[in-house]
Write a protein that holds these residues in place. Structure first.
Motif, PDB file in Angstrom:
ATOM      1  N   GLN A   1       0.525  -2.729   7.189  1.00 51.50           N
ATOM      2  CA  GLN A   1       0.490  -2.588   5.742  1.00 51.50           C
ATOM      3  C   GLN A   1       1.108  -3.785   5.035  1.00 51.50           C
ATOM      4  O   GLN A   1       0.796  -4.050   3.885  1.00 51.50           O
ATOM      5  N   ILE A   2       2.016  -4.483   5.719  1.00 54.45           N
ATOM      6  CA  ILE A   2       2.694  -5.640   5.133  1.00 54.45           C
ATOM      7  C   ILE A   2       2.576  -6.793   6.125  1.00 54.45           C
ATOM      8  O   ILE A   2       2.971  -6.653   7.290  1.00 54.45           O
ATOM      9  N   THR A   3       2.035  -7.912   5.694  1.00 52.89           N
ATOM     10  CA  THR A   3       1.831  -9.040   6.609  1.00 52.89           C
ATOM     11  C   THR A   3       2.662 -10.262   6.247  1.00 52.89           C
ATOM     12  O   THR A   3       2.858 -11.140   7.089  1.00 52.89           O
TER      13      THR A   3
ATOM     14  N   ASP B   1       4.118   6.463   1.617  1.00 53.84           N
ATOM     15  CA  ASP B   1       4.215   7.333   2.783  1.00 53.84           C
ATOM     16  C   ASP B   1       4.946   6.636   3.920  1.00 53.84           C
ATOM     17  O   ASP B   1       4.721   5.456   4.187  1.00 53.84           O
ATOM     18  N   THR B   2       5.818   7.379   4.585  1.00 59.15           N
ATOM     19  CA  THR B   2       6.458   6.859   5.794  1.00 59.15           C
ATOM     20  C   THR B   2       5.655   7.227   7.037  1.00 59.15           C
ATOM     21  O   THR B   2       5.747   6.554   8.060  1.00 59.15           O
ATOM     22  N   GLU B   3       4.862   8.282   6.929  1.00 58.03           N
ATOM     23  CA  GLU B   3       4.033   8.700   8.059  1.00 58.03           C
ATOM     24  C   GLU B   3       2.913   7.689   8.276  1.00 58.03           C
ATOM     25  O   GLU B   3       2.161   7.352   7.347  1.00 58.03           O
ATOM     26  N   GLY B   4       2.823   7.161   9.483  1.00 59.30           N
ATOM     27  CA  GLY B   4       1.788   6.185   9.798  1.00 59.30           C
ATOM     28  C   GLY B   4       2.116   4.775   9.346  1.00 59.30           C
ATOM     29  O   GLY B   4       1.260   3.880   9.444  1.00 59.30           O
ATOM     30  N   PHE B   5       3.337   4.549   8.856  1.00 59.32           N
ATOM     31  CA  PHE B   5       3.713   3.204   8.407  1.00 59.32           C
ATOM     32  C   PHE B   5       3.713   2.246   9.597  1.00 59.32           C
ATOM     33  O   PHE B   5       4.343   2.496  10.621  1.00 59.32           O
ATOM     34  N   THR B   6       2.980   1.139   9.456  1.00 58.15           N
ATOM     35  CA  THR B   6       2.826   0.165  10.539  1.00 58.15           C
ATOM     36  C   THR B   6       3.223  -1.211  10.036  1.00 58.15           C
ATOM     37  O   THR B   6       2.699  -1.688   9.020  1.00 58.15           O
ATOM     38  N   ASP B   7       4.146  -1.839  10.749  1.00 56.55           N
ATOM     39  CA  ASP B   7       4.601  -3.163  10.317  1.00 56.55           C
ATOM     40  C   ASP B   7       5.399  -3.822  11.432  1.00 56.55           C
ATOM     41  O   ASP B   7       6.056  -3.143  12.228  1.00 56.55           O
ATOM     42  N   VAL B   8       5.317  -5.137  11.506  1.00 56.79           N
ATOM     43  CA  VAL B   8       6.184  -5.935  12.363  1.00 56.79           C
ATOM     44  C   VAL B   8       6.757  -7.038  11.495  1.00 56.79           C
ATOM     45  O   VAL B   8       6.044  -7.610  10.657  1.00 56.79           O
TER      46      VAL B   8
ATOM     47  N   ALA C   1      -6.110   1.090   0.519  1.00 52.84           N
ATOM     48  CA  ALA C   1      -5.292   2.084  -0.170  1.00 52.84           C
ATOM     49  C   ALA C   1      -4.672   1.486  -1.430  1.00 52.84           C
ATOM     50  O   ALA C   1      -4.412   0.284  -1.512  1.00 52.84           O
ATOM     51  N   LYS C   2      -4.459   2.347  -2.403  1.00 55.34           N
ATOM     52  CA  LYS C   2      -3.850   1.894  -3.650  1.00 55.34           C
ATOM     53  C   LYS C   2      -2.418   1.440  -3.402  1.00 55.34           C
ATOM     54  O   LYS C   2      -1.750   1.923  -2.486  1.00 55.34           O
ATOM     55  N   SER C   3      -1.961   0.535  -4.258  1.00 52.19           N
ATOM     56  CA  SER C   3      -0.571   0.100  -4.154  1.00 52.19           C
ATOM     57  C   SER C   3       0.339   1.195  -4.686  1.00 52.19           C
ATOM     58  O   SER C   3      -0.096   2.137  -5.371  1.00 52.19           O
ATOM     59  N   ARG C   4       1.602   1.083  -4.399  1.00 53.49           N
ATOM     60  CA  ARG C   4       2.573   2.081  -4.851  1.00 53.49           C
ATOM     61  C   ARG C   4       2.654   2.118  -6.375  1.00 53.49           C
ATOM     62  O   ARG C   4       2.758   3.189  -6.972  1.00 53.49           O
ATOM     63  N   LEU C   5       2.585   0.949  -6.997  1.00 52.86           N
ATOM     64  CA  LEU C   5       2.639   0.913  -8.453  1.00 52.86           C
ATOM     65  C   LEU C   5       1.358   1.486  -9.066  1.00 52.86           C
ATOM     66  O   LEU C   5       1.404   2.140 -10.117  1.00 52.86           O
ATOM     67  N   ASP C   6       0.221   1.260  -8.415  1.00 48.39           N
ATOM     68  CA  ASP C   6      -1.029   1.858  -8.899  1.00 48.39           C
ATOM     69  C   ASP C   6      -0.928   3.376  -8.896  1.00 48.39           C
ATOM     70  O   ASP C   6      -1.416   4.055  -9.812  1.00 48.39           O
ATOM     71  N   LEU C   7      -0.314   3.938  -7.870  1.00 48.57           N
ATOM     72  CA  LEU C   7      -0.163   5.383  -7.778  1.00 48.57           C
ATOM     73  C   LEU C   7       0.720   5.909  -8.910  1.00 48.57           C
ATOM     74  O   LEU C   7       0.463   6.978  -9.470  1.00 48.57           O
ATOM     75  N   VAL C   8       1.765   5.165  -9.264  1.00 50.77           N
ATOM     76  CA  VAL C   8       2.626   5.561 -10.386  1.00 50.77           C
ATOM     77  C   VAL C   8       1.837   5.520 -11.690  1.00 50.77           C
ATOM     78  O   VAL C   8       1.921   6.432 -12.526  1.00 50.77           O
ATOM     79  N   ARG C   9       1.030   4.466 -11.869  1.00 49.57           N
ATOM     80  CA  ARG C   9       0.225   4.350 -13.092  1.00 49.57           C
ATOM     81  C   ARG C   9      -0.757   5.521 -13.213  1.00 49.57           C
ATOM     82  O   ARG C   9      -0.936   6.093 -14.287  1.00 49.57           O
ATOM     83  N   ASP C  10      -1.407   5.859 -12.099  1.00 52.49           N
ATOM     84  CA  ASP C  10      -2.355   6.973 -12.131  1.00 52.49           C
ATOM     85  C   ASP C  10      -1.653   8.278 -12.492  1.00 52.49           C
ATOM     86  O   ASP C  10      -2.207   9.114 -13.221  1.00 52.49           O
TER      87      ASP C  10
ATOM     88  N   PRO D   1       0.830  -1.213   0.000  1.00 48.74           N
ATOM     89  CA  PRO D   1       0.000   0.000   0.000  1.00 48.74           C
ATOM     90  C   PRO D   1       0.862   1.259   0.000  1.00 48.74           C
ATOM     91  O   PRO D   1       1.890   1.332   0.658  1.00 48.74           O
ATOM     92  N   ALA D   2       0.391   2.266  -0.755  1.00 49.25           N
ATOM     93  CA  ALA D   2       1.130   3.518  -0.837  1.00 49.25           C
ATOM     94  C   ALA D   2       0.923   4.381   0.393  1.00 49.25           C
ATOM     95  O   ALA D   2       1.744   5.242   0.698  1.00 49.25           O
ATOM     96  N   SER D   3      -0.167   4.142   1.107  1.00 46.06           N
ATOM     97  CA  SER D   3      -0.473   4.964   2.267  1.00 46.06           C
ATOM     98  C   SER D   3      -1.091   4.104   3.351  1.00 46.06           C
ATOM     99  O   SER D   3      -1.695   3.060   3.075  1.00 46.06           O
ATOM    100  N   ALA D   4      -0.935   4.553   4.601  1.00 48.41           N
ATOM    101  CA  ALA D   4      -1.554   3.848   5.716  1.00 48.41           C
ATOM    102  C   ALA D   4      -3.034   4.160   5.822  1.00 48.41           C
ATOM    103  O   ALA D   4      -3.780   3.471   6.526  1.00 48.41           O
ATOM    104  N   LYS D   5      -3.491   5.204   5.127  1.00 48.92           N
ATOM    105  CA  LYS D   5      -4.885   5.608   5.178  1.00 48.92           C
ATOM    106  C   LYS D   5      -5.683   4.894   4.090  1.00 48.92           C
ATOM    107  O   LYS D   5      -5.218   4.736   2.966  1.00 48.92           O
ATOM    108  N   ALA D   6      -6.899   4.490   4.465  1.00 46.38           N
ATOM    109  CA  ALA D   6      -7.776   3.842   3.494  1.00 46.38           C
ATOM    110  C   ALA D   6      -8.342   4.883   2.540  1.00 46.38           C
ATOM    111  O   ALA D   6      -8.340   6.090   2.810  1.00 46.38           O
ATOM    112  N   ALA D   7      -8.818   4.424   1.398  1.00 47.63           N
ATOM    113  CA  ALA D   7      -9.434   5.322   0.426  1.00 47.63           C
ATOM    114  C   ALA D   7     -10.724   5.900   0.992  1.00 47.63           C
ATOM    115  O   ALA D   7     -11.345   5.321   1.889  1.00 47.63           O
ATOM    116  N   PRO D   8     -11.177   7.071   0.475  1.00 44.17           N
ATOM    117  CA  PRO D   8     -12.401   7.686   0.991  1.00 44.17           C
ATOM    118  C   PRO D   8     -13.624   6.778   0.927  1.00 44.17           C
ATOM    119  O   PRO D   8     -14.521   6.876   1.759  1.00 44.17           O
TER     120      PRO D   8
END
Length: 748
Positions: A295-297, A203-210, A97-106, A85-92
């Motif tokens: 964001q990554i499991t 986004d690095t802000e709000g990035f959550t992962d273990v 959230a869109k993937s990072r590659l989806d954001l590049v395509r857009d 995911p490109a962002s920790a926030k869900a879409a409206p």
């Protein structure tokens, strides 16, 4: 001025012209008035002046300014991390959230006029996708891009793209900044010759992962010995959380650990230990339950395998009776800490009648099904000691023994009244396994003196090498007392190490023979009285170890202990593509002494089955050979070695090694904007977060490229005046006017 004459020539011509004009003026003044003479002199002076002017090589210069289409390279990261995911926030709309590659395509394809379309119009565009390597693509392929590359060799492909881009070009890089190739930082890398405009995705802000990182687990372990695992747990955005870490074998839990996150970012080193109890390759896993907001499991789970091996050679002996041979056979094996012995001695047959109920008998029945159907695979060597199968089980169980040897096990048959032809093995499935020919006519003889005689093969073989000194070894065998029992066989199929000599005569009958069957080995000792070698030695106050050593070495050879192989490839470590590796092997002669004269053929077989011969070089240490090989791509490689001496094969060996980049592409998916900023600064480019991309961004990039290397060219065209018509027309007009005036004034 182009192509002018030397200045001194022009000065001389000018002086001559002035002198000529003065002479002409004086001549004209004698016939005409001052005004008329001056006018004619003026016309002639203009002609001379024009001619002198032409001596300077005058030319007309025409300049034209043209705007070029600047080359621009676009690099799109298509590694697996771009699927995160490109962002920790869900879409409206509540969707993920869109993937990072989806954001590049857009960004490249969205809007009334897609960015890629405008760039193609204004620039000489070169478009690439990259992960572990660069791959050119067309603009139409952007919509089909998938995040599938197993690594991101960001800095390596960026250097390659910069070299190909050429002057006056720029690079537009879309990436999350993860670099896991050979180079992970700019330190020590060459400067980039073109400006790089890095577009940070993720986004690095709000990035959550273990994640579970830096797992160190052994590739193999010994049964019954403690094994330790070292790992690191890293967490981001989970401060104040507590979660478990599970260590499983298959689906069974071995142990667990509770982890409390007290910082952000968080890191903790952990060690697990366990003791494997079963032989074989076992699958293990480490797992952390998925945490809310992660964001990554996929990096919460680590699977690995450990090959659990026996640290002892397991030997199964079946003895037909509790004879002296069994006693000393057991004594020899029990003295060797490497050998684990399981023995069965048959004291009665199923047809023996006893007047005691079965449940009161101290003798246990032979567990035939457990041994031959379940446990046989857990042994390394099976010994039939004066044992006949006919009295105890169906010959079908011998098929299991045959398969056991074919798959790599060892079988030894020791002589006696129940062995070889006397035991009915000529008609069994072991007929092909044994290293001797059985025809059903051989008998068990107990008369005469049978002396062991070393054959040429036996003099150097590790089974019959009782002493390291060859001469001392032959003397030791010559002192062995004779035996009185011998099983006759038709002939030897394998290699005879000991022959049976009688009354000092030449030895022609095999006494100890070895052979191979499938992947396994077999041994036949045609006597049940080798215990005499031990018994008589003790009576003569000599060491009994020669006999005991013979048994132990036979077991080790049957179990294919590495130290008993004549060609041995040393372990080969895991390497990377393009990294030179050293392959070492040891070659021994038939007497198991090192040799430099052996011809060694070494082959390396690649991941696709392609084979290449590798040249070997003899080392200073005798018997040691080395070679070098550079694998070009990832995968599993196999090395096969074969050595021969004087046309005779000494042995073969094979080993495998892996070649892989240690990418860890999905292990740590944190975006790395810091690296992208460093790349932009080092190349005099600019870092742009993708969420800040707008219409002004492209203009800012164009202006920066133009300031560093203008994209316009100036076309300059020069035309010599004397190659045009009008200068000569003026001269002709001046001369014509002079001629006309001269005629009018009566000079012509």
């Amino acid at each position: 001025m182009i192509g002018s004459l030397p200045w001194w020539v022009i000065v001389l011509v000018a002086c001559g012209s002035v002198a000529l004009l003065i002479q002409q003026f004086l001549s004209l003044k004698q016939r005409l008035g001052l005004g008329q003479s001056s006018f004619l002199l003026f016309l002639r002076g203009c002609v001379y002046g024009l001619l002198i002017f032409f001596l300077f090589g005058p030319a007309l210069v025409e300049k034209r300014v043209a705007k070029l289409r600047r080359p621009l390279t676009i690099l799109v990261d298509s590694s697996q991390s771009m699927a995160f995911p490109a962002s920790a926030k869900a879409a409206p709309d509540g969707q993920p959230a869109k993937s990072r590659l989806d954001l590049v395509r857009d960004t490249l394809l969205g809007g009334k006029e897609p960015l890629i379309q405008g760039l193609s119009r204004d620039y000489d565009l070169h478009l690439y996708r990259f992960g572990t390597a660069l791959e050119p693509i067309s603009p139409a392929f952007i919509s089909q891009l998938k995040a599938q590359d197993q690594g991101t060799r960001l800095l390596e492909v960026l250097q390659s793209a910069a070299r190909e881009a050429g002057e006056q070009s720029g690079i537009l890089l879309f990436s999350d900044g993860i670099a896991n190739g050979d180079r992970k930082t700019l330190e020590g890398t060459q400067s980039l010759p073109v400006p790089v405009f890095t577009v940070g995705v993720g986004d690095t802000e709000g990035f959550t992962d273990v994640r579970i990182a830096d797992l160190r687990a052994p590739e193999f372990a010994f049964r019954g010995r403690e094994v330790k695992l070292d790992l690191t747990v890293q967490a981001y955005g989970l401060k104040g959380k507590t979660f478990p870490l599970y260590f499983n074998r298959g689906k069974n839990l071995i142990t667990s650990r509770s982890i409390s996150v007290d910082a952000d970012p968080f890191e903790q080193k952990i060690t697990f230990s366990f003791t494997p109890k079963e032989i074989g390759t076992h699958s293990f896993s480490l797992a952390i339950p998925n945490q809310p907001g992660e964001q990554i499991t996929q990096n919460n789970h680590k699977d690995f395998k450990i090959d659990v091996q026996r640290d002892k050679i397991r030997v199964l002996t079946l003895s037909g009776s509790p004879a002296w041979n069994y006693r000393f056979l057991r004594m020899a094996m029990k003295q060797d800490p490497l050998i684990e012995l399981v023995s069965f001695v048959f004291l009665r047959t199923p047809t023996d009648s006893v007047d005691v109920p079965e449940n009161q008998l101290s003798l246990i029945p032979f567990p035939i099904d457990d041994i031959f159907l379940e446990e046989l695979k857990n042994f390394d060597v099976v010994v039939f000691d004066d044992f006949s199968h006919r009295a105890y089980f169906n010959p079908v169980y011998l098929d299991k023994v045959r398969d056991f040897v074919r798959d790599g096990g060892g079988l030894a048959m020791l002589g006696g009244a129940r062995a070889f032809d006397s035991g009915g093995y000529a008609d069994s499935s072991l007929k092909d396994v044994l290293p001797v020919e059985l025809d059903g006519k051989g008998s068990y003889q107990t008369q005469g003196a049978v002396r062991p005689v070393l054959t040429p093969s036996g003099k150097g073989h590790p089974i019959t090498r009782l002493l390291s000194d060859p001469k001392g070894n032959e003397e030791a065998w010559a002192k062995m007392p004779p035996l009185t029992a011998l099983n006759q066989v038709r002939s030897a199929k394998g290699e005879t190490l000991l022959s049976a000599g009688s009354n000092g005569s030449g030895a022609t009958v095999p006494l100890l023979t070895i052979g191979r069957f499938g992947k396994g080995r077999s041994l036949a000792l045609m006597s049940d009285e080798t215990w005499r070698w031990n018994f008589i030695a003790v009576g003569n106050r000599e060491t009994p170890q020669n006999h005991l050593k013979l048994i132990r070495q036979a077991v080790r050879w049957l179990a294919q202990e590495p130290s008993f192989e004549q060609v041995q490839i040393r372990p080969i470590p895991t390497s990377r593509p393009g990294e030179k590796i050293g392959i070492k092997l040891r070659v021994l002669k038939d007497d198991f002494t090192p040799t430099r004269q052996a011809a060694v053929q070494l082959r390396v077989i690649g991941p696709e089955g392609e084979a290449s011969l590798v040249q070997t070089t003899a080392e200073t240490e005798e018997g040691e050979d080395t070679s070098e090989h550079t694998p070009t791509r990832e995968g599993s490689y196999r090395v096969e070695a074969e050595a021969s001496l004087a046309g005779k094969t000494l042995g073969k060996d094979s080993a495998s090694f892996s070649v892989a980049f240690p990418y860890g592409e999905t292990d740590d998916g944190r975006p790395r904007p810091e690296l992208l900023k460093q790349i932009a600064a080092a190349s005099q480019g600019e870092y742009i977060p993708i969420k800040e991309w707008n219409e002004k961004t492209l203009g800012r990039i164009a202006a920066k490229l133009e300031s560093q290397a203008p994209s316009q060219i100036i076309e300059q065209r020069q035309t010599r005046l004397w190659s045009t018509l009008w200068p000569f027309a003026i001269i002709l007009a001046l001369l014509s006017a002079e001629w006309w005036m001269r005629r009018k004034w009566g000079l012509i």
